[in-house]
Each structure stands twice: as structure tokens, then as C-alpha cells.
Enzyme design. Structure first.
Site, PDB file in Angstrom:
ATOM      1  N   ASP A 143      -6.727  -5.383 -11.420  1.00 24.90           N
ATOM      2  CA  ASP A 143      -7.123  -4.976 -10.070  1.00 24.90           C
ATOM      3  C   ASP A 143      -8.641  -4.987  -9.985  1.00 24.90           C
ATOM      4  O   ASP A 143      -9.326  -4.914 -11.010  1.00 24.90           O
ATOM      5  CB  ASP A 143      -6.639  -3.540  -9.788  1.00 24.90           C
ATOM      6  N   ARG A 193      -5.789 -13.066  -7.183  1.00 25.24           N
ATOM      7  CA  ARG A 193      -5.214 -12.366  -6.026  1.00 25.24           C
ATOM      8  C   ARG A 193      -6.336 -12.099  -5.033  1.00 25.24           C
ATOM      9  O   ARG A 193      -7.279 -11.348  -5.339  1.00 25.24           O
ATOM     10  CB  ARG A 193      -4.602 -11.043  -6.465  1.00 25.24           C
TER      11      ARG A 193
HETATM   12  C1  FAD Z   1      -0.620  -6.986  -3.617  1.00 21.14           C
HETATM   13  C2  FAD Z   1      -1.892  -6.309  -3.225  1.00 21.14           C
HETATM   14  C3  FAD Z   1      -2.779  -5.909  -4.210  1.00 21.14           C
HETATM   15  C4  FAD Z   1      -3.999  -5.321  -3.864  1.00 21.14           C
HETATM   16  N1  FAD Z   1      -4.924  -5.081  -4.823  1.00 21.14           N
HETATM   17  C5  FAD Z   1      -6.156  -4.652  -4.466  1.00 21.14           C
HETATM   18  C6  FAD Z   1      -7.208  -4.543  -5.407  1.00 21.14           C
HETATM   19  O1  FAD Z   1      -7.056  -4.829  -6.598  1.00 21.14           O
HETATM   20  N2  FAD Z   1      -8.422  -4.095  -4.969  1.00 21.14           N
HETATM   21  C7  FAD Z   1      -8.644  -3.780  -3.643  1.00 21.14           C
HETATM   22  O2  FAD Z   1      -9.769  -3.426  -3.293  1.00 21.14           O
HETATM   23  N3  FAD Z   1      -7.650  -3.864  -2.739  1.00 21.14           N
HETATM   24  C8  FAD Z   1      -6.425  -4.282  -3.101  1.00 21.14           C
HETATM   25  N4  FAD Z   1      -5.434  -4.391  -2.157  1.00 21.14           N
HETATM   26  C9  FAD Z   1      -5.630  -3.778  -0.804  1.00 21.14           C
HETATM   27  C10 FAD Z   1      -6.334  -4.697   0.147  1.00 21.14           C
HETATM   28  O3  FAD Z   1      -7.693  -4.827  -0.218  1.00 21.14           O
HETATM   29  C11 FAD Z   1      -6.252  -4.170   1.596  1.00 21.14           C
HETATM   30  O4  FAD Z   1      -6.889  -2.930   1.662  1.00 21.14           O
HETATM   31  C12 FAD Z   1      -4.843  -4.008   2.111  1.00 21.14           C
HETATM   32  O5  FAD Z   1      -4.026  -5.059   1.702  1.00 21.14           O
HETATM   33  C13 FAD Z   1      -4.830  -4.001   3.655  1.00 21.14           C
HETATM   34  O6  FAD Z   1      -5.322  -5.223   4.125  1.00 21.14           O
HETATM   35  P1  FAD Z   1      -4.392  -6.357   4.807  1.00 21.14           P
HETATM   36  O7  FAD Z   1      -4.847  -7.676   4.259  1.00 21.14           O
HETATM   37  O8  FAD Z   1      -2.976  -6.067   4.608  1.00 21.14           O
HETATM   38  O9  FAD Z   1      -4.838  -6.382   6.324  1.00 21.14           O
HETATM   39  P2  FAD Z   1      -4.929  -5.245   7.413  1.00 21.14           P
HETATM   40  O10 FAD Z   1      -5.678  -5.852   8.547  1.00 21.14           O
HETATM   41  O11 FAD Z   1      -5.419  -3.974   6.848  1.00 21.14           O
HETATM   42  O12 FAD Z   1      -3.424  -5.045   7.819  1.00 21.14           O
HETATM   43  C14 FAD Z   1      -2.657  -6.041   8.474  1.00 21.14           C
HETATM   44  C15 FAD Z   1      -1.346  -5.415   8.891  1.00 21.14           C
HETATM   45  O13 FAD Z   1      -0.630  -5.035   7.711  1.00 21.14           O
HETATM   46  C16 FAD Z   1      -0.014  -3.788   7.892  1.00 21.14           C
HETATM   47  N5  FAD Z   1      -0.651  -2.814   6.992  1.00 21.14           N
HETATM   48  C17 FAD Z   1      -1.770  -2.991   6.252  1.00 21.14           C
HETATM   49  N6  FAD Z   1      -2.063  -1.891   5.521  1.00 21.14           N
HETATM   50  C18 FAD Z   1      -1.112  -1.014   5.800  1.00 21.14           C
HETATM   51  C19 FAD Z   1      -0.844   0.292   5.364  1.00 21.14           C
HETATM   52  N7  FAD Z   1      -1.620   0.932   4.493  1.00 21.14           N
HETATM   53  N8  FAD Z   1       0.244   0.922   5.865  1.00 21.14           N
HETATM   54  C20 FAD Z   1       1.059   0.317   6.745  1.00 21.14           C
HETATM   55  N9  FAD Z   1       0.866  -0.931   7.203  1.00 21.14           N
HETATM   56  C21 FAD Z   1      -0.196  -1.585   6.746  1.00 21.14           C
HETATM   57  C22 FAD Z   1      -0.196  -3.422   9.327  1.00 21.14           C
HETATM   58  O14 FAD Z   1       0.886  -3.979  10.053  1.00 21.14           O
HETATM   59  C23 FAD Z   1      -1.481  -4.130   9.676  1.00 21.14           C
HETATM   60  O15 FAD Z   1      -1.614  -4.385  11.058  1.00 21.14           O
HETATM   61  C24 FAD Z   1      -4.258  -5.015  -2.485  1.00 21.14           C
HETATM   62  C25 FAD Z   1      -3.350  -5.413  -1.508  1.00 21.14           C
HETATM   63  C26 FAD Z   1      -2.198  -6.066  -1.854  1.00 21.14           C
HETATM   64  C27 FAD Z   1      -1.274  -6.510  -0.764  1.00 21.14           C
END
Ligand code: FAD
Length: 317
Positions: A143, A193
Site C-alpha cells: 500500500d 495499483r
Molecule cells: C483496492 C483499493 C486499494 C487502495 N489502496 C490505497 C492505498 O494504498 N493508498 C491510498 O492512499 N489510497 C488507497 N485507496 C483509496 C483511494 O486512494 C481512494 O481514496 C478511494 O478509492 C476513493 O476514491 P475513488 O477512486 O473510489 O473515487 P471517489 O470519487 O472518491 O468515489 C467515486 C464513487 O465511489 C463510491 N465511493 C468511493 N469511496 C467511497 C466510500 N468510502 N464509501 C462509499 N462509497 C464510496 C461513491 O459512489 C463515489 O461517488 C485504495 C482504493 C482501492 C479501491
């Protein structure tokens, strides 16, 4: 930007608030939506359920910012226990583990228990996990935590990749440095990722506006899809999900040469829909008792989650 994001992320590192929220009885119900349970057995049960639904997993034994060597050792032991349990359950092939280096000692100061310093300690811990995982038929992805850890994380990644070339790493689109980092990470077999980034970063190092982060994500995705590694599209964003599919097709990628990744409990219908269309989909499966930091980042991402959490408090009074 969602106005409460910054204050909630600030609270995620406040120990008094952490204790208060972690002990509140109602918290548990809400946490369950995002966290698969507290024990290795809970994780295995969730892995079995997801696998039978056609989804792959990447398991995170929750922990971060550990403050002593014993805590770091316990995290390593937790991962080793999980690997054994996945082997016993016949679920290890194709499974992945996600590891936060701060949970295995990355930030520990040098001392009698940590003679070579935190980075060396975390390298040794991560190596134990990687050796056990690869020996059993699973993989590991590191991560990415806040921007101060990126150099150290990439350094540790390079060391691990010298023996295990497809150890993966998360890269955050929001960071201004990401295009330079990606240039080193698109070689054959390189698993990356791509995520937007979940930490509260200063504007000197990161894009602040969601639209800027989205554009940066698409630029990074173009680079990864055109490269020779394995892009892992870590997002729930419908637009980015659609763009990933188009870029994969434009680059003539085979369906199994890249994957979607989403968090446990978030947009489960979309997870199933993509898998049913033949896309590899991997679910990030957090489990363990140290869920507070992970949970507050999920609250910070979405006002609706915070409201759900606050309502659960109110309804129990
Ligand atoms: C598999 C995976 C691994 C990750 N690993 C890391 C990492 O190592 N380091 C790091 O900094 N970040 C990590 N993240 C988190 C990432 O950085 C984002 O903060 C998170 O994925 C929300 O961004 P989004 O791309 O989904 O878009 P967003 O614009 O935040 O969300 C798009 C849509 O997804 C849904 N959604 C998003 N978040 C949520 C939530 N919390 N609850 C409910 N619905 C939601 C909603 O429908 C929203 O409208 C990871 C995410 C994923 C999916």
C-alpha cells in the site's frame, strides 16, 4: 471538495478520539460494512464468500503507524497466520496480500530493538511476508501511505523486486511526483495499483481539487495501460472505470492483463457487474482489530458514510 475531509483525516491520527470511537458499542455495526471482521477466521470466511462470487481478493491485516518492534512483529505474524489459513482452506492460489509498511515498522526510530532503523526493520518484515506468500502461491502489494513515505516505500519495493519481480505497489494519482515515479514502474510484469490517494496532503505536493485528481488519474492510467506491466485500477469512480476499459481496448490489452480493484463493502453491485462481464475484479479485504485509521479514511471520502455513522449513534440513544 467535501469540506469535512480534512478535519476527519486529521482526527484519524488523534489517539483520544480513536479510543472513544473504537470503544463505542454502536461503532461496531457501522464498521462491519467496511471491515470483514477481526480474526483470521473472519478473513477466510469473507475470502471464501467473495471467491465463490467470482471475485479475487487482496487481504489487509489492519494496522498502521506502529510504535514499537513488538507491534510490527505481531503484524508480520498476523500475515503469516493468514497465509497458513488460506493454504488450509484451499484458497491461497490467486490471493493477494496488501501490506502497509508503517505497520511493519517503517517509521520506527533506531534503538536496541530496531538496530538498523525503521526502514531496515520494515524491509525484513515485508520480506518475511513476501517469502511466505510467494512460497504458498499468493502475491503481495505494498500500500502507499502519506507522501513522506513514498521514497522509502519505493526503495523497499525495489529491494523486494530483485527477488520477487512482481511485488505490486499502490501509486497515488493526487501526488505531483507520480508521473516521474510511474516512469520507473511500467516494465514487464510490474504490478501497479493506481488510486486517487486517501491521505490529507499539502498543496505543495498534491492536487487539491477532485477534478485535478481525476485528470491526473487518467494521465497515469494512459501510461500504465500503454506499458508492459499489470495495471490494477483501484477506484469506484464510474467514469474512471469506463475510461480504464476503453484505454485497455485502445492498447490491445488482453482481459486478463489488467484488473479492477475495489474496497470491501463499497459498490458491491458494481463489483459483481464487472466480474460478470468477464473483467478480473479484486476486492481489498481489510480485517483485524486495528480498523480505526482505515475506517476514518472511508468516512472522509463520503459525506453519506459520515451521516450513516452519526445516525447510528443517534438511533441508539
Ligand atoms: C483496492 C483499493 C486499494 C487502495 N489502496 C490505497 C492505498 O494504498 N493508498 C491510498 O492512499 N489510497 C488507497 N485507496 C483509496 C483511494 O486512494 C481512494 O481514496 C478511494 O478509492 C476513493 O476514491 P475513488 O477512486 O473510489 O473515487 P471517489 O470519487 O472518491 O468515489 C467515486 C464513487 O465511489 C463510491 N465511493 C468511493 N469511496 C467511497 C466510500 N468510502 N464509501 C462509499 N462509497 C464510496 C461513491 O459512489 C463515489 O461517488 C485504495 C482504493 C482501492 C479501491
Amino acid at each position: 471538495m467535501y469540506l469535512l475531509r480534512k478535519p476527519i483525516l486529521a482526527l484519524s491520527r488523534n489517539h483520544a478520539v480513536r479510543d472513544l470511537i473504537s470503544r463505542a458499542p454502536v461503532t461496531r455495526d457501522v464498521v462491519q460494512r467496511f471491515v470483514a471482521g477481526e480474526t483470521t477466521a473472519d478473513a477466510v470466511t469473507a475470502v471464501r464468500r467473495l471467491r465463490s462470487a467470482g471475485l479475487q481478493v487482496t487481504c489487509d491485516f489492519l494496522g498502521e503507524d506502529c510504535t514499537n518492534a513488538a507491534q510490527a512483529d505481531a503484524t508480520v505474524a498476523g500475515y503469516l497466520d493468514l497465509i497458513d489459513a488460506l493454504v488450509d482452506a484451499g484458497l491461497v492460489a490467486g490471493a493477494e496480500l496488501s501490506v502497509k509498511l508503517s505497520a511493519v515498522g517503517q517509521a520506527l526510530p533506531s534503538g536496541p530493538d530496531v538496530p538498523g532503523g525503521g526502514e531496515a526493520y520494515a524491509t525484513a518484515g515485508a520480506r518475511k511476508i513476501v517469502e511466505a506468500a510467494y512460497g504458498a502461491g499468493a502475491r503481495v502489494t505494498l500500500d502507499m501511505e502519506d507522501h513522506r513515505t513514498v521514497d522509502s516505500t519505493l526503495q523497499i519495493l525495489t529491494g523486494l523486486r530483485s527477488d520477487f519481480p512482481d511485488v505490486g505497489v499502490a501509486i497515488q494519482a493526487m501526488l505531483l511526483r507520480t508521473p516521474q515515479d510511474l516512469a520507473e514502474l511500467t516494465g514487464p510484469g510490474s504490478r501497479v495499483r493506481l488510486v486517487k490517494g486517501a491521505y490529507d496532503e499539502p498543496s505543495s505536493v498534491a492536487f487539491a481539487e477532485p477534478a485535478e485528481v481525476d485528470l491526473a488519474y487518467v494521465r497515469a492510467l494512459r501510461v500504465l495501460m500503454a506499458g508492459r506491466g499489470r495495471p490494477m485500477v483501484g477506484s469506484h469512480d464510474p467514469r474512471l472505470i469506463a475510461i480504464a476499459e476503453r484505454l485497455a481496448s485502445d492498447n490491445g490489452r488482453a482481459a486478463d492483463s489488467w484488473e479492477y480493484q475495489m474496497l470491501y463493502g463499497i459498490r458491491p453491485d458494481e463489483q459483481s457487474r464487472l466480474a460478470a462481464r468477464g473483467h478480473p475484479v479484486r476486492i481489498y479485504l481489510p480485517y483485524g482489530h486495528d480498523w480505526y485509521g482505515y475506517f476514518t479514511r472511508r468516512l472522509a471520502e463520503r459525506p453519506a458514510n459520515l451521516m450513516f455513522f452519526l445516525r447510528s449513534f443517534a438511533s441508539k440513544k
